[in-house]
Design a protein around this motif. Structure first.
Motif, short mmCIF file in Angstrom:
data_model
loop_
_atom_site.label_atom_id
_atom_site.label_comp_id
_atom_site.label_asym_id
_atom_site.label_seq_id
_atom_site.Cartn_x
_atom_site.Cartn_y
_atom_site.Cartn_z
N ASP A 110 0.84 -1.19 0.00
CA ASP A 110 0.00 0.00 0.00
C ASP A 110 0.89 1.25 0.00
OD1 ASP A 110 -3.10 0.75 1.18
OD2 ASP A 110 -1.52 2.27 1.24
N HIS A 111 0.65 2.10 -0.97
CA HIS A 111 1.45 3.31 -1.17
C HIS A 111 1.42 4.23 0.07
CE1 HIS A 111 3.07 6.43 -3.91
NE2 HIS A 111 2.30 7.27 -3.26
N ILE A 112 0.27 4.29 0.73
CA ILE A 112 0.12 5.20 1.87
C ILE A 112 0.94 4.72 3.06
CG2 ILE A 112 -1.58 6.01 3.57
CD1 ILE A 112 -3.55 6.11 1.19
N ALA A 114 3.50 2.92 2.88
CA ALA A 114 4.91 3.07 2.51
C ALA A 114 5.38 4.52 2.71
CB ALA A 114 5.12 2.64 1.06
N HIS A 115 4.55 5.50 2.36
CA HIS A 115 4.93 6.91 2.59
C HIS A 115 5.21 7.13 4.08
CE1 HIS A 115 4.89 9.56 -0.83
NE2 HIS A 115 3.73 9.13 -1.28
N LEU A 116 4.34 6.57 4.92
CA LEU A 116 4.50 6.78 6.36
C LEU A 116 5.73 6.06 6.90
CD1 LEU A 116 0.75 6.56 7.45
CD2 LEU A 116 2.19 8.61 7.47
N SER A 299 8.61 12.61 -1.69
CA SER A 299 7.74 12.38 -2.85
C SER A 299 7.87 10.91 -3.27
CB SER A 299 8.10 13.34 -3.98
OG SER A 299 9.47 13.34 -4.16
N ASP A 300 7.16 10.54 -4.33
CA ASP A 300 7.06 9.12 -4.66
C ASP A 300 8.43 8.51 -4.99
OD1 ASP A 300 4.43 9.34 -4.18
OD2 ASP A 300 3.79 9.27 -6.27
N ASN A 301 8.68 7.35 -4.41
CA ASN A 301 9.94 6.65 -4.63
C ASN A 301 9.71 5.16 -4.34
OD1 ASN A 301 11.10 5.93 -1.70
ND2 ASN A 301 9.99 7.86 -1.59
ZN ZN Z 1 2.68 9.41 -3.06
#
Ligand code: ZN
Ligand code: KG4
Length: 337
Positions: A110-112, A114-116, A299-301
């Motif tokens: 899950d992208h979210i 992962a950001h956290l 940002s996205d990575n």
């Molecule tokens: Zn993102």
């Protein structure tokens, strides 16, 4: 354990190798910003086509920079939700093919979450902490109890905060992506020049929720005044006043949550976490432990994808080869995942 992470949920095509959830061996990001700039926003069809073109070279580059062969990869992690469906499918299909051909485990991430997780790639982080995820697609205030136990306290009921930055910037022709352009112009503007509405949702059942469409509309409507004869327009003042209103709303909720829970650790992720005004407010708090990832990890990575996956893979989580992509998370889902 060396995990290969793949991220293609929006307009960044990224592949990374991360060892044991923390050591970044390589992190390659191909940004599509220049391709989408003429349209002042991400064009989903263009994004997925570009992912198809770039994913293999980005993957090869990530292996090369890490000095690792494909056989040395222990597992493959891929963002499979949420995001642009066509873009997600490119990453998911590539990851499945790789998993099958190399005989290595696969995990959808899950992208979210992962950001956290991103700040873990730069240092030790204790739980629980308040997690703020602010990007072009999400505005979430959460209590993070472990890498996969995230309680969503509030979310936006309409536009995401980054979306508001992008739409205001697009309306005034300031640049793309809008957030950085607005942030840059704000530095020489007066944040008190215009009084814009601060959304107040703290009286209802969901006091931690956000709303950004009213603010966005108010700022866009201001352009009519710019056109009046005799008015001296200042985009710098407009940007600074908008930025103040958008970020103050976030800031007030963070402050209130710290006071009401006593949790003084705050983690922020997503593109808007790069905002200089937000950083200055949060960093100035004495006694708080604040974790803003470096700009490359905000940002996205794909490093955050591979990093997050390590915890789940270590306890045996696996995704089947019929793993699918999901474009959305339920808007009012309160518990995560
Ligand atoms: Zn993102
Ligand atoms: O996390 P991200 O790279 O992509 C996703 O949306 O998932 O976030 C991009 C968003 C865009 O809306 C962009 O305008 C915003 O982050 N952004 C900023 C800043 N830098 C990027 N917003 C405010 N201030 C910034 N300095």
């Amino acid at each position: 354990m060396k995990v290969l992470g793949i991220e293609s949920s929006c307009d960044e095509c990224a592949v990374a190798l991360v060892e044991n959830g923390s050591k970044i061996l390589s992190s390659v990001i191909h940004s599509q910003i220049s391709a989408h700039r003429p349209f002042d926003g991400v064009v989903p069809e263009l994004a997925s086509r570009l992912h198809v073109e770039t994913i293999v070279p980005v993957y090869r580059q990530a292996l090369k920079e890490a000095g690792v062969t494909s056989r040395e990869i222990d597992a493959i992690a891929v963002t499979n939700r949420p995001g642009l469906i066509g873009s997600l499918l490119v990453g998911v299909s590539f990851a499945k093919a790789l998993s099958f051909s190399l005989g290595k485990p696969l995990l959808g991430v899950d992208h979210i979450l992962a950001h956290l997780y991103a700040p873990h790639l730069e240092g030790k982080l204790e739980y629980p902490h308040i997690g703020l995820l602010v990007s072009g697609g999400h505005t979430l205030i959460t209590m993070v109890r472990s890498f996969d136990e995230v309680e969503v306290l509030g979310t936006t009921i309409d536009d995401a905060v980054g979306e508001a930055f992008d739409k205001v910037a697009k309306h005034y022709g300031i640049g793309y992506p809008g957030g950085k352009a607005v942030d840059d112009l704000s530095r020489s503007g007066d944040p008190l020049a215009y009084k814009f509405p601060h959304s107040r949702l703290d009286k209802g059942n969901h006091p931690w929720d956000f709303s950004y469409s009213g603010l966005k509309t108010a700022v866009i409507n201001q352009s009519e005044k710019f056109l009046q004869p005799g008015k001296v327009a200042s985009l710098e003042n407009l940007c600074a006043s908008f930025q103040k209103a958008a970020i103050d709303v976030l800031w007030n909720k963070i402050r209130l949550l710290v006071v009401s829970t006593g949790v003084r650790r705050v983690v922020a992720g997503g593109g808007v976490a790069a905002n200089s005004y937000l950083r200055s407010l949060v960093n100035a708090q004495p006694g708080w432990n604040v974790y803003f990832p470096s700009l490359a990890l905000c940002s996205d990575n794909a490093a955050m994808i591979a990093g997050w996956a390590w915890g789940a893979l270590s306890r045996g989580d696996r995704s089947p080869l019929d793993l699918n992509a999901e474009s959305r998370v339920a808007r009012f889902k309160r518990k995560y995942p």
